[in-house]
Scaffold this active site. Structure first.
Site, PDB file in Angstrom:
ATOM      1  N   SER A 101      24.208   4.856  -7.125  1.00 31.60           N
ATOM      2  CA  SER A 101      22.836   4.445  -6.649  1.00 31.60           C
ATOM      3  C   SER A 101      22.064   3.476  -7.276  1.00 31.60           C
ATOM      4  O   SER A 101      22.518   3.035  -8.185  1.00 31.60           O
ATOM      5  CB  SER A 101      21.643   5.640  -7.101  1.00 31.60           C
ATOM      6  OG  SER A 101      20.307   5.318  -6.828  1.00 31.60           O
TER       7      SER A 101
ATOM      8  N   TYR B 140      18.045  11.272 -13.079  1.00 29.36           N
ATOM      9  CA  TYR B 140      18.775  10.738 -11.955  1.00 29.36           C
ATOM     10  C   TYR B 140      19.395   9.260 -12.404  1.00 29.36           C
ATOM     11  O   TYR B 140      20.401   9.101 -12.355  1.00 29.36           O
ATOM     12  CB  TYR B 140      17.914  10.599 -10.653  1.00 29.36           C
ATOM     13  CG  TYR B 140      18.759  10.152  -9.446  1.00 29.36           C
ATOM     14  CD1 TYR B 140      19.675  11.329  -9.011  1.00 29.36           C
ATOM     15  CD2 TYR B 140      18.772   8.943  -8.831  1.00 29.36           C
ATOM     16  CE1 TYR B 140      20.482  10.991  -7.826  1.00 29.36           C
ATOM     17  CE2 TYR B 140      19.676   8.635  -7.869  1.00 29.36           C
ATOM     18  CZ  TYR B 140      20.361   9.618  -7.226  1.00 29.36           C
ATOM     19  OH  TYR B 140      21.307   9.365  -6.123  1.00 29.36           O
TER      20      TYR B 140
ATOM     21  N   LYS C  80      23.135   8.560 -12.993  1.00 33.21           N
ATOM     22  CA  LYS C  80      23.910   7.371 -12.138  1.00 33.21           C
ATOM     23  C   LYS C  80      24.418   6.133 -12.947  1.00 33.21           C
ATOM     24  O   LYS C  80      25.490   5.554 -12.679  1.00 33.21           O
ATOM     25  CB  LYS C  80      23.270   6.826 -11.013  1.00 33.21           C
ATOM     26  CG  LYS C  80      22.614   7.869  -9.831  1.00 33.21           C
ATOM     27  CD  LYS C  80      24.123   8.448  -9.425  1.00 33.21           C
ATOM     28  CE  LYS C  80      23.814   9.397  -8.366  1.00 33.21           C
ATOM     29  NZ  LYS C  80      25.269   9.875  -7.776  1.00 33.21           N
TER      30      LYS C  80
END
Length: 246
Positions: A138, A151, A155
């Protein structure tokens, strides 16, 4: 517009999180380029619908990617030309509100599963003679953002793992790269983008002033899974409209 229909001809590619969104489009794009695709997702119905797109080219595995039966099937493969670790989750909240369950869920799905699936698939990828491993990352693997500590952490971990594994596997001719999208228009992101304040935040951060489509991400994955990228390893293709360039 698209890739040559023989680009992935004769190649077997396994894709996780294949039932919906980006994963579903990746399956179709790989099939369109000639590949035989093993599509993995928890929801059997989604996979059965997807299989109708190309019944002779799509094999469905309706398994949880953290289940023993999935790893039994994965270790049973003798040859695998490409692996796309696409499955992942997000838990959006300020750090002070994140629960232990949220922490464990994100680490399990976004980091641990990527590591374990890649590890289990290595013998088959090496046996192919020129394997390609693509991890779904991402733009959040390169920057930070409010309410996305979990998150972003996961990532960033995917980026580090991919670089280390690329160096480790280069002598065995297995390439490892990531694809790092910005916000992509899917059924999951649609409700988020209907919030005017959040939509403005996203568009203000993207110089191209538009949201990515699943085809934008899938095209990058097909490229990295193919021999067009034969000299590319240990890097990332950012599908972010310029977000991380600022």
């Amino acid at each position: 517009m698209g890739f040559d229909k023989t680009l992935l001809l004769g190649k077997t590619i396994l894709i996780t999180g294949a039932g919906k969104g980006i994963g579903k489009t990746c399956v179709k794009k790989c099939v369109d380029a000639g590949a035989y695709v093993i599509a993995v997702a928890r929801t059997k119905y989604d996979l059965e619908v997807l299989k109708q797109y190309a019944p002779s080219q799509i094999e469905i595995w309706p398994f949880d990617i953290n289940s023993d039966i999935f790893f039994e099937h994965l270790r049973g493969l003798t040859k695998l030309d490409g692996l796309l670790n696409n499955a992942g989750i997000n838990r959006v909240a300020p750090m002070i509100e994140q629960t232990d369950n949220n922490i464990d869920d994100v680490i399990s799905m976004n980091i641990r599963s990527v590591y374990r699936i890649s590890q289990a698939a290595l013998p088959a990828l090496i046996n192919s003679g020129a394997g390609a491993l693509v991890n779904m990352s991402s733009q959040m693997g390169f920057v930070g953002s409010p309410n996305r500590t979990l998150y972003c952490m996961s990532k960033h971990a995917v980026e580090g793992l991919s670089k280390a594994l690329a160096v480790e596997l280069a002598p065995q001719n297995v390439r490892v790269n990531t694809v790092a999208p910005t916000f992509v228009e899917t059924s999951m992101t649609k409700p988020m983008l209907e919030n005017p304040e959040f939509k403005k935040f996203v568009y203000d951060m993207i110089p191209m002033k538009k949201i990515a489509q699943t085809t934008d991400v899938a095209n990058a994955c097909v490229f990295l899974l193919s021999e067009l990228s034969a000299m590319i390893t240990g890097t990332s293709i950012k599908i972010d409209g310029g977000w991380t360039a600022q």
